[in-house]
Every structure is written in structure tokens, then in C-alpha cells.
Write a protein that holds these residues in place. Structure first.
Motif, short mmCIF file in Angstrom:
data_model
loop_
_atom_site.label_atom_id
_atom_site.label_comp_id
_atom_site.label_asym_id
_atom_site.label_seq_id
_atom_site.Cartn_x
_atom_site.Cartn_y
_atom_site.Cartn_z
N ALA A 186 11.97 5.28 14.54
CA ALA A 186 11.65 3.87 14.59
C ALA A 186 12.22 3.11 13.40
CB ALA A 186 10.13 3.68 14.67
N LEU A 187 12.19 3.74 12.22
CA LEU A 187 12.64 3.05 11.00
C LEU A 187 14.10 3.35 10.69
CD1 LEU A 187 9.55 3.49 8.63
CD2 LEU A 187 9.97 1.78 10.40
N GLU A 188 14.69 4.28 11.50
CA GLU A 188 16.08 4.68 11.29
C GLU A 188 16.29 5.25 9.88
OE1 GLU A 188 18.25 1.12 12.20
OE2 GLU A 188 18.21 1.50 14.37
N ILE A 189 15.42 6.20 9.55
CA ILE A 189 15.49 6.86 8.22
C ILE A 189 15.51 8.37 8.45
CG2 ILE A 189 14.34 4.97 6.99
CD1 ILE A 189 11.72 6.51 7.19
N SER A 190 15.67 9.09 7.37
CA SER A 190 15.73 10.55 7.46
C SER A 190 14.33 11.12 7.67
CB SER A 190 16.35 11.14 6.20
OG SER A 190 15.50 10.90 5.08
N GLN A 207 0.81 -1.22 0.00
CA GLN A 207 0.00 0.00 0.00
C GLN A 207 0.85 1.27 0.00
OE1 GLN A 207 -2.26 -1.19 3.52
NE2 GLN A 207 -4.17 -1.06 2.32
N LEU A 208 2.04 1.20 0.63
CA LEU A 208 2.87 2.40 0.75
C LEU A 208 4.03 2.40 -0.24
CD1 LEU A 208 3.09 2.80 4.65
CD2 LEU A 208 1.49 3.88 3.03
N GLY A 209 4.19 1.30 -0.97
CA GLY A 209 5.27 1.24 -1.94
C GLY A 209 6.64 1.21 -1.29
N ILE A 210 6.77 0.51 -0.16
CA ILE A 210 8.06 0.39 0.53
C ILE A 210 8.45 -1.09 0.59
CG2 ILE A 210 7.80 2.50 1.90
CD1 ILE A 210 6.80 0.81 4.22
N ASP A 211 9.72 -1.35 0.89
CA ASP A 211 10.16 -2.75 0.94
C ASP A 211 9.62 -3.43 2.20
OD1 ASP A 211 12.35 -2.71 3.17
OD2 ASP A 211 12.89 -1.01 1.87
N ASP A 212 9.67 -4.78 2.19
CA ASP A 212 9.09 -5.57 3.28
C ASP A 212 9.79 -5.34 4.63
OD1 ASP A 212 7.13 -6.68 1.72
OD2 ASP A 212 8.22 -8.54 1.30
N ASP A 213 11.11 -5.16 4.61
CA ASP A 213 11.83 -4.94 5.88
C ASP A 213 11.39 -3.64 6.56
OD1 ASP A 213 13.20 -7.29 5.66
OD2 ASP A 213 15.04 -6.40 4.82
N THR A 214 11.26 -2.58 5.74
CA THR A 214 10.82 -1.29 6.28
C THR A 214 9.39 -1.39 6.78
OG1 THR A 214 12.28 -0.14 4.72
CG2 THR A 214 10.53 1.16 5.75
N ALA A 215 8.55 -2.11 6.02
CA ALA A 215 7.15 -2.29 6.42
C ALA A 215 7.06 -3.09 7.72
CB ALA A 215 6.38 -3.01 5.32
N ASP A 216 7.95 -4.08 7.91
CA ASP A 216 7.95 -4.88 9.14
C ASP A 216 8.29 -4.01 10.35
OD1 ASP A 216 7.99 -7.71 10.38
OD2 ASP A 216 9.93 -6.88 11.01
N LYS A 217 9.30 -3.14 10.18
CA LYS A 217 9.67 -2.22 11.27
C LYS A 217 8.53 -1.28 11.60
CE LYS A 217 14.67 -2.14 10.33
NZ LYS A 217 15.80 -1.26 9.89
N LEU A 218 7.87 -0.79 10.55
CA LEU A 218 6.76 0.14 10.75
C LEU A 218 5.62 -0.55 11.50
CD1 LEU A 218 5.67 2.99 10.11
CD2 LEU A 218 4.74 2.05 7.97
#
Length: 421
Positions: free
Chosen positions: A399-403, A366-377
Motif C-alpha cells: 500500500a505504501l510502496e515501501i520495502s 505517533q509513528l515518526g513518519i512523514d505526512d505523505d506516508t501517513a496519508d497513504k497509510l
């Protein structure tokens, strides 16, 4: 014989319970030993006898000699000529025997100290023999006594006429004993060693618990209820397995007693050691369910060839099944004679992880992100688009360690996806 010897006879007869004839026999042996030490050459006399008059306090030594013709005496210690013998006994004949009084002057006064020591040794031996005779058939019984003394870590118990020893390995580690304490103990064995009989006592032996149940539960003593097994870690926990051939008798209820009265008496004697009473079953699977209570088991599998029981439980039940310091599982193993392996049920965790994976994959699409990032979210609390939109951008970034820019982008996509839904 002096008054202290008389007192000694009375003491051993009345206080120690040694038969008077045995006490007198020991005294006679002692005076004969004293005589042989006092009279040089008396070891050559073949037949000596000590006579004791307990009323007058006299000790007399007699030698039995062979009567020989005048002039034919060859052995001065064991033979007497007929002319001398007839002065004592007129009708004695050659070839007969005569008993002569050979007691030295002042014998009683001089010999008493030597005799007393020898007598004490004989009486101690007689006492030891009596201990063995009286206790040899009492192995397996419970006896009561008073703590008398300590020798290193061994406790010596006064049993009345006798003493019993409770070594460090037979003690209960959680119990403290003081001189004068009244305690009950199990007779493990009566050993007849070179140094004399020794009564071995125990409060840690599993059969101590067995005897307590037999004494407290009438259905066990009359064999309506049978004790099928006992596993014990003394001072901490005991498991007792019971059964009954009578369908109308509840073996566990019989052992517990009305309002728990019977088992309370046993627990009190064991100084509040925890006692589990379990219904015995010949079916290992059914029995392990009973034995590991209060834990609820999820699954049980048996390896009959190696006698291993594999048990799985939910995570919240794991500590109950294993027990404090592993006691519950360990005692169950001893009681069954099988190796009981308790493990956490991983299937629920696997199912939970699978559901998380499915849900996070949906978020990723739904958000167009990879599975690892989605799992953290998802694990950060973004289980649905609505929940994601409620998250501050800075929280998502952390939480996702992103900018912060990437976090803002995810937030915009979530808001747009929710709006179009």
C-alpha cells in the motif's frame, strides 16, 4: 355538358363543400375559355356570357353587341346592324344592345374536355381559398385527423375536407406514424402561399401541451389557474409552471387531478412523455428549488445582472439536478429565462479532506513518519494505531510502496505506541 361534368359539380358541392354558385361560375368560365380557343377571332368580342342549364345539360354562349344603323357597322365582333338585330328582337333601337346566341354547333361535345381542365383549375383554386377562409382563424387550435401519406419526412394528415402538413421539425422524434393512424395535432399556422394555402401542423410545439392542459383542466380554461410557462423537449420531458391568484386553489393539484387523472390523460396523448408540473414563483431562488425537483439543493446564488443562477448540490444529488442528458437543468433555464448552472458542492469534500489530513498528521507524529506516508497509510485503512497493528506487513509494504523491512519497522512503532498509550 356531359354526365362527368354533372358528377364533378355534385362532387365539389357535396364532398368538398364548395358553394354550388362557385362551381357553376367556374364551369361558365371554363366554357368561355373553350369557346375562345375554338372560334378564331373571338378574343375580340368584349362581352361574352356562358349560360348553363344543369337540368338539360346544355351550355350556351351569348355575345352582347352594340346595335348600329345599317351601313355603319365598323366592328364585326362587337356591333350588329339594326335590320339584323330586329329579326331577333323587334323593338331594338340604334344605340341599344342585344344579346346574340353565338354557340357553335356541337359545342358541348367538342368543348367539354377543354372546359373540364380549366374548370378543375378554377375549382382547385376555389377549394384553396375555402381552406384559407375556414382555417385562417384556427391557428392555435388542436385538430384531429388521419395519417394519409408520407412525402420524404413530411406527414400529410387528412382533416376531412382538407389536408394538413406536419414537417419533420414538427414531428416528435420518438413517435412513429402509420397510414390510417388517428392523431391530434396543433395548428401552427395557415399560410397563404402562391401555390395555395397550407395548413402547418405540429405535435412537438410547446403550445400543443398548453392546449391539452386548457382542454383537460377546467380551472385553466376559466382562468382560476394560469399557465405561466412551458418548456419542452418533445418526446422526452416537459416542464409546466402554474399559479393561481386564488389562495384556496392549489394550481399544481388542479392540473394533476384526482388520483392524477388529468395529467395522466395529457401524458397518454403525449405518448408517455414525462410532464413536470411546477408551482410558479416570482422569486427566482424559490422557483429554482421547485423546478429542479426531485433534487435537493444545497445552495443557490443569483447573478441578477447577467441572469445566472448558480446552484450547488451534494454529489449524490447531481445527476437528479442535471437530469438525463442535462434535460432537467436545461428546461429549468428555459422556463425561468435564466442561465441555470448546476455544480457539485465541493465544501463537503474539502471538509472531508481536511479531516483526513488532520488524522494522518496525528498518525505521522505517533509513528515518526512523514505526512505523505501517513496519508497513504490512513487511506489504506490505518486510521488508528489499533487498525495499523492489525495490518499484515506485506499489505503495508504494498500500500505504501515501501520495502518489507520498512513496513515491519512501521508495524513495530505502531505496536509500541499503542502499548504505551
Amino acid at each position: 355538358m356531359t354526365n362527368d361534368i354533372v358528377a364533378l359539380i355534385d362532387y365539389y358541392e357535396k364532398e368538398k363543400g364548395i358553394d354550388r354558385d362557385k362551381v357553376l361560375a367556374a364551369l361558365q368560365f371554363a366554357f368561355l375559355s373553350a369557346y375562345r380557343k375554338m372560334v378564331p377571332g373571338s378574343d375580340n368580342i368584349e362581352e361574352l356570357r356562358a349560360a348553363i342549364d344543369t337540368k338539360k345539360g346544355d351550355a350556351t354562349i351569348f355575345a352582347t353587341l352594340q346595335v348600329v344603323a345599317d351601313g355603319e357597322q365598323m366592328d364585326q365582333w362587337n356591333e350588329v346592324v339594326v335590320s339584323t338585330a330586329r329579326k331577333i328582337k323587334a323593338d331594338v333601337e340604334v344605340g341599344g344592345q342585344i344579346e346574340l346566341n353565338v354557340t357553335p354547333k356541337n359545342f358541348g361535345r367538342i368543348a367539354v374536355q377543354t372546359a373540364k381542365q380549366t374548370m378543375m383549375q378554377r375549382l382547385r383554386q376555389a377549394e384553396k381559398e375555402m381552406i384559407y377562409d375556414e382555417f385562417k382563424d384556427r391557428a392555435g387550435d388542436i385538430v384531429s385527423g388521419t395519417v394519409r401519406r408520407f412525402e420524404k419526412s413530411d406527414v400529410w394528415i387528412d382533416l376531412g375536407k382538407f389536408e394538413g402538413k406536419m414537417s419533420s421539425r414538427e414531428r416528435v422524434s420518438t413517435e412513429e406514424y402509420n397510414i390510417g393512424d388517428r392523431i391530434r395535432a396543433y395548428v401552427v399556422a395557415v399560410e397563404n402561399e402562391q401555390r395555395g394555402p397550407e395548413i402547418i401542423l405540429s405535435r412537438s410545439h410547446p403550445n400543443f401541451v398548453r392546449r391539452l392542459f386548457e382542454a383537460e383542466v377546467s380551472e385553466i380554461s376559466d382562468r382560476t389557474v394560469e399557465l405561466r410557462g412551458i418548456a419542452r423537449e418533445a418526446g422526452y420531458r416537459t416542464k409546466v409552471a402554474v399559479s393561481s391568484a386564488d389562495e384556496n386553489v392549489d394550481p399544481v393539484g388542479a392540473c394533476v387531478g384526482l388520483r392524477g387523472a388529468r395529467v395522466k390523460n395529457i401524458v397518454r396523448e403525449l405518448n408517455n412523455e414525462k410532464v413536470d408540473i411546477i408551482r410558479w414563483s416570482d422569486d427566482p431562488e424559490e422557483f429554482v428549488h421547485e423546478a429542479l425537483k426531485p433534487a435537493t439543493l444545497r445552495s443557490v446564488s443569483l447573478d441578477e445582472e447577467n441572469k445566472v443562477v448558480n446552484v450547488t448540490v451534494d454529489e449524490e444529488e447531481l445527476s437528479k439536478a442535471i437530469g438525463r442528458r442535462g434535460q432537467n437543468a436545461r428546461l429549468t433555464s428555459r422556463l425561468m429565462g435564466w442561465d441555470v448552472q448546476v455544480r457539485k458542492d465541493e465544501s463537503q469534500q474539502e471538509q472531508f479532506e481536511a479531516r483526513i489530513s488532520d488524522a494522518s498528521h496525528s498518525i505521522a507524529d505517533q509513528l515518526g513518519i512523514d505526512d505523505d506516508t501517513a496519508d497513504k497509510l490512513f487511506r489504506a485503512g490505518g486510521a488508528t494505531l489499533e487498525l495499523v497493528t492489525q495490518m499484515p506487513a506485506e499489505y503495508i509494504a504494498q500500500a505504501l510502496e515501501i520495502s518489507d523491512e520498512d513496513a515491519q519497522e512501521i508495524l513495530k512503532k505502531a505496536e509500541a505506541a499503542q502499548a504505551s498509550a
